[in-house]
Design a protein around this motif. Structure first.
Motif, PDB file in Angstrom:
ATOM      1  N   GLY A   1       0.816  -1.212   0.000  1.00  0.00           N
ATOM      2  CA  GLY A   1       0.000   0.000   0.000  1.00  0.00           C
ATOM      3  C   GLY A   1       0.845   1.255   0.000  1.00  0.00           C
ATOM      4  O   GLY A   1       0.593   2.197  -0.761  1.00  0.00           O
ATOM      5  N   ILE A   2       1.883   1.280   0.829  1.00  0.00           N
ATOM      6  CA  ILE A   2       2.772   2.446   0.892  1.00  0.00           C
ATOM      7  C   ILE A   2       3.512   2.623  -0.428  1.00  0.00           C
ATOM      8  O   ILE A   2       3.637   3.743  -0.946  1.00  0.00           O
ATOM      9  CB  ILE A   2       3.758   2.302   2.064  1.00  0.00           C
ATOM     10  CG1 ILE A   2       3.009   2.359   3.394  1.00  0.00           C
ATOM     11  CG2 ILE A   2       4.824   3.388   2.008  1.00  0.00           C
ATOM     12  CD1 ILE A   2       3.868   2.101   4.608  1.00  0.00           C
ATOM     13  N   GLU A   3       4.018   1.510  -0.985  1.00  0.00           N
ATOM     14  CA  GLU A   3       4.766   1.594  -2.239  1.00  0.00           C
ATOM     15  C   GLU A   3       3.873   2.048  -3.394  1.00  0.00           C
ATOM     16  O   GLU A   3       4.281   2.874  -4.215  1.00  0.00           O
ATOM     17  CB  GLU A   3       5.393   0.237  -2.562  1.00  0.00           C
ATOM     18  CG  GLU A   3       6.597  -0.104  -1.715  1.00  0.00           C
ATOM     19  CD  GLU A   3       7.747   0.870  -1.935  1.00  0.00           C
ATOM     20  OE1 GLU A   3       7.997   1.239  -3.101  1.00  0.00           O
ATOM     21  OE2 GLU A   3       8.389   1.267  -0.951  1.00  0.00           O
ATOM     22  N   ASN A   4       2.669   1.507  -3.476  1.00  0.00           N
ATOM     23  CA  ASN A   4       1.784   1.856  -4.592  1.00  0.00           C
ATOM     24  C   ASN A   4       1.213   3.256  -4.464  1.00  0.00           C
ATOM     25  O   ASN A   4       0.846   3.874  -5.464  1.00  0.00           O
ATOM     26  CB  ASN A   4       0.649   0.839  -4.698  1.00  0.00           C
ATOM     27  CG  ASN A   4       1.089  -0.445  -5.369  1.00  0.00           C
ATOM     28  OD1 ASN A   4       2.251  -0.569  -5.764  1.00  0.00           O
ATOM     29  ND2 ASN A   4       0.203  -1.400  -5.495  1.00  0.00           N
TER      30      ASN A   4
ATOM     31  N   SER B   1       1.489  11.021  -7.313  1.00  0.00           N
ATOM     32  CA  SER B   1       2.935  11.224  -7.430  1.00  0.00           C
ATOM     33  C   SER B   1       3.293  11.919  -8.740  1.00  0.00           C
ATOM     34  O   SER B   1       4.165  12.786  -8.773  1.00  0.00           O
ATOM     35  CB  SER B   1       3.657   9.879  -7.337  1.00  0.00           C
ATOM     36  OG  SER B   1       3.164   8.984  -8.316  1.00  0.00           O
ATOM     37  N   ILE B   2       2.604  11.536  -9.823  1.00  0.00           N
ATOM     38  CA  ILE B   2       2.855  12.171 -11.119  1.00  0.00           C
ATOM     39  C   ILE B   2       2.369  13.610 -11.104  1.00  0.00           C
ATOM     40  O   ILE B   2       3.040  14.523 -11.607  1.00  0.00           O
ATOM     41  CB  ILE B   2       2.161  11.375 -12.235  1.00  0.00           C
ATOM     42  CG1 ILE B   2       2.742   9.962 -12.309  1.00  0.00           C
ATOM     43  CG2 ILE B   2       2.312  12.075 -13.582  1.00  0.00           C
ATOM     44  CD1 ILE B   2       2.045   9.066 -13.315  1.00  0.00           C
ATOM     45  N   ASP B   3       1.187  13.831 -10.529  1.00  0.00           N
ATOM     46  CA  ASP B   3       0.633  15.178 -10.454  1.00  0.00           C
ATOM     47  C   ASP B   3       1.532  16.082  -9.612  1.00  0.00           C
ATOM     48  O   ASP B   3       1.755  17.252  -9.946  1.00  0.00           O
ATOM     49  CB  ASP B   3      -0.768  15.106  -9.849  1.00  0.00           C
ATOM     50  CG  ASP B   3      -1.558  16.385 -10.075  1.00  0.00           C
ATOM     51  OD1 ASP B   3      -1.292  17.070 -11.084  1.00  0.00           O
ATOM     52  OD2 ASP B   3      -2.428  16.713  -9.253  1.00  0.00           O
TER      53      ASP B   3
ATOM     54  N   LEU C   1      -0.350  14.758   1.251  1.00  0.00           N
ATOM     55  CA  LEU C   1      -0.132  13.339   0.951  1.00  0.00           C
ATOM     56  C   LEU C   1       0.591  12.650   2.102  1.00  0.00           C
ATOM     57  O   LEU C   1       0.267  11.510   2.459  1.00  0.00           O
ATOM     58  CB  LEU C   1       0.674  13.200  -0.344  1.00  0.00           C
ATOM     59  CG  LEU C   1      -0.003  13.701  -1.623  1.00  0.00           C
ATOM     60  CD1 LEU C   1       0.918  13.493  -2.824  1.00  0.00           C
ATOM     61  CD2 LEU C   1      -1.324  12.984  -1.855  1.00  0.00           C
ATOM     62  N   PHE C   2       1.580  13.336   2.680  1.00  0.00           N
ATOM     63  CA  PHE C   2       2.319  12.762   3.798  1.00  0.00           C
ATOM     64  C   PHE C   2       1.401  12.498   4.991  1.00  0.00           C
ATOM     65  O   PHE C   2       1.441  11.414   5.598  1.00  0.00           O
ATOM     66  CB  PHE C   2       3.456  13.702   4.208  1.00  0.00           C
ATOM     67  CG  PHE C   2       4.117  13.335   5.502  1.00  0.00           C
ATOM     68  CD1 PHE C   2       5.014  12.279   5.558  1.00  0.00           C
ATOM     69  CD2 PHE C   2       3.827  14.041   6.671  1.00  0.00           C
ATOM     70  CE1 PHE C   2       5.621  11.927   6.763  1.00  0.00           C
ATOM     71  CE2 PHE C   2       4.425  13.700   7.868  1.00  0.00           C
ATOM     72  CZ  PHE C   2       5.328  12.635   7.917  1.00  0.00           C
ATOM     73  N   VAL C   3       0.567  13.461   5.327  1.00  0.00           N
ATOM     74  CA  VAL C   3      -0.353  13.304   6.459  1.00  0.00           C
ATOM     75  C   VAL C   3      -1.347  12.177   6.180  1.00  0.00           C
ATOM     76  O   VAL C   3      -1.676  11.377   7.072  1.00  0.00           O
ATOM     77  CB  VAL C   3      -1.093  14.625   6.735  1.00  0.00           C
ATOM     78  CG1 VAL C   3      -2.204  14.430   7.759  1.00  0.00           C
ATOM     79  CG2 VAL C   3      -0.116  15.686   7.226  1.00  0.00           C
ATOM     80  N   THR C   4      -1.805  12.083   4.933  1.00  0.00           N
ATOM     81  CA  THR C   4      -2.746  11.018   4.564  1.00  0.00           C
ATOM     82  C   THR C   4      -2.126   9.645   4.741  1.00  0.00           C
ATOM     83  O   THR C   4      -2.708   8.753   5.370  1.00  0.00           O
ATOM     84  CB  THR C   4      -3.197  11.201   3.105  1.00  0.00           C
ATOM     85  OG1 THR C   4      -3.802  12.488   2.947  1.00  0.00           O
ATOM     86  CG2 THR C   4      -4.202  10.119   2.720  1.00  0.00           C
ATOM     87  N   VAL C   5      -0.927   9.465   4.182  1.00  0.00           N
ATOM     88  CA  VAL C   5      -0.256   8.157   4.273  1.00  0.00           C
ATOM     89  C   VAL C   5       0.100   7.838   5.724  1.00  0.00           C
ATOM     90  O   VAL C   5      -0.115   6.709   6.192  1.00  0.00           O
ATOM     91  CB  VAL C   5       1.015   8.144   3.396  1.00  0.00           C
ATOM     92  CG1 VAL C   5       1.779   6.851   3.581  1.00  0.00           C
ATOM     93  CG2 VAL C   5       0.644   8.310   1.935  1.00  0.00           C
ATOM     94  N   PHE C   6       0.638   8.820   6.438  1.00  0.00           N
ATOM     95  CA  PHE C   6       1.046   8.598   7.825  1.00  0.00           C
ATOM     96  C   PHE C   6      -0.153   8.249   8.705  1.00  0.00           C
ATOM     97  O   PHE C   6      -0.088   7.344   9.544  1.00  0.00           O
ATOM     98  CB  PHE C   6       1.756   9.838   8.360  1.00  0.00           C
ATOM     99  CG  PHE C   6       2.307   9.671   9.733  1.00  0.00           C
ATOM    100  CD1 PHE C   6       3.504   9.006   9.944  1.00  0.00           C
ATOM    101  CD2 PHE C   6       1.620  10.172  10.839  1.00  0.00           C
ATOM    102  CE1 PHE C   6       4.022   8.839  11.224  1.00  0.00           C
ATOM    103  CE2 PHE C   6       2.130  10.015  12.122  1.00  0.00           C
ATOM    104  CZ  PHE C   6       3.332   9.350  12.313  1.00  0.00           C
ATOM    105  N   GLY C   7      -1.255   8.957   8.496  1.00  0.00           N
ATOM    106  CA  GLY C   7      -2.452   8.700   9.298  1.00  0.00           C
ATOM    107  C   GLY C   7      -3.038   7.317   9.031  1.00  0.00           C
ATOM    108  O   GLY C   7      -3.336   6.567   9.970  1.00  0.00           O
TER     109      GLY C   7
END
Length: 315
Positions: free
Chosen positions: A245-248, A271-273, A294-300
């Motif tokens: 999930g983190i990688e994708n 990531s492209i955007d 994005l960082f807060v989303t993934v971290f949360g």
């Protein structure tokens, strides 16, 4: 011989330094050795994060270093959260993320379960299955781009047969509705072996005595699968989902190699955007706010998931 060298080293150490060293605890000495590494990690990871947070509240552009930098507060965040194109990009990322994980978990667990049977030629088939994840994403992208070309790709022929299209001019990566699925297929082909290996480790960690006890209790194979195999492999499976999930979520190179984010914006992931905003439009402040969101989303999400994983391990 070693005692003589140690004695010489001790005698050569100044008395003041020797007294200070003797007065230090083992914990303090350990921190003296670890401190340079900790400082380096903080400098590499924490400082860029703090600098990015600061830039996210400004209108800074990296291609205009001499321009006046204005503090604009939360305006960048407001623009991002109200931009319909960015929400479409996030939907495309969620589509890619969910379906790749679903397919990789189902296929990876199935392959692990079959390989765990230890049949003849087991090692050979394991090596063949693991081969895709050994390749570079750039190589995989070029390879599958070639396979998706008209008159060549197998998937093109299959989809063209069901849609009634002409196989001589049909390509999945050129179709708006099918391009996202083309990327899902490639990522599943490449990273299913990774999930398989983690599941295989989980399957082989289950003691045979548990299955023997279940057979003594006359439990069927189906019952053993759902009451022994699945619960004991679940922590490994959840760990594989976390990694993938983190990688994708930050997938970039494979998508760029295959479609470049098109056709249209159907395969434009976050990531492209983000790369386009930062290095094509040079909206550095805006892209910094984008990166923080994005960082807060993934971290949360990862924090919530890790808590759930720990609860599963405690059972």
């Amino acid at each position: 011989m070693s005692e003589t060298v140690m004695d010489r080293a001790a005698s050569a150490t100044p008395k003041k330094v020797a007294r200070r060293i003797r007065g230090l605890s083992d914990r303090t000495i350990a921190w003296l050795f670890v401190a340079p590494t900790v400082f380096l990690l903080l400098a590499v990871n924490i400082f860029p994060l703090i600098w990015t947070i600061r830039l996210s509240f400004t209108n800074f552009r990296a291609n205009r270093p001499n321009a006046e930098v204005k503090w604009i507060g939360l305006r960048n965040y407001e623009r991002i959260l109200t931009d319909s194109d960015i929400w479409l990009t996030m939907q495309a990322t969620a589509h890619f993320l969910i379906w790749t994980i679903v397919f990789q978990v189902l296929i990876g667990f199935t392959l692990a379960w079959l390989i765990n049977k230890k049949f003849k030629g087991n090692d050979l088939w394991t090596t063949i299955i693991v081969f895709p994840m050994m390749l570079s994403p750039a190589v995989v992208g070029n390879f599958w781009t070639f396979l998706y070309q008209p008159q060549i790709g197998l998937f093109n022929y299959v989809v063209a047969f069901f849609t009634g299209a002409d196989p001589a001019s049909f390509s999945m990566i050129g179709e708006v509705a099918l391009a996202p699925w083309a990327i899902v297929i490639v990522d599943t082909w490449m990273w299913t072996p990774f999930v398989m290996l983690i599941c295989l480790a989980g399957l082989r960690s289950i003691p045979d005595t548990i299955y023997e006890a279940a057979e003594c209790d006359r439990a069927s194979k189906w019952r053993q699968f759902w009451t022994i195999t699945v619960p004991m492999v679940l922590p490994f499976l959840m760990l594989a989902v976390l990694f993938r999930g983190i990688e994708n979520f930050k997938m970039f190179d494979l998508v760029v190699q295959l479609t470049g984010g098109g056709p249209g914006n159907t395969t434009t992931l976050t990531s492209i955007d983000l790369k386009r905003e930062a290095f094509e439009k040079w909206r550095t402040g805006f892209s910094s706010a984008y990166a923080i969101i994005l960082f807060v989303t993934v971290f949360g999400l990862a924090s919530i998931y890790v808590k759930a994983l720990n609860k599963v391990k405690e059972r």
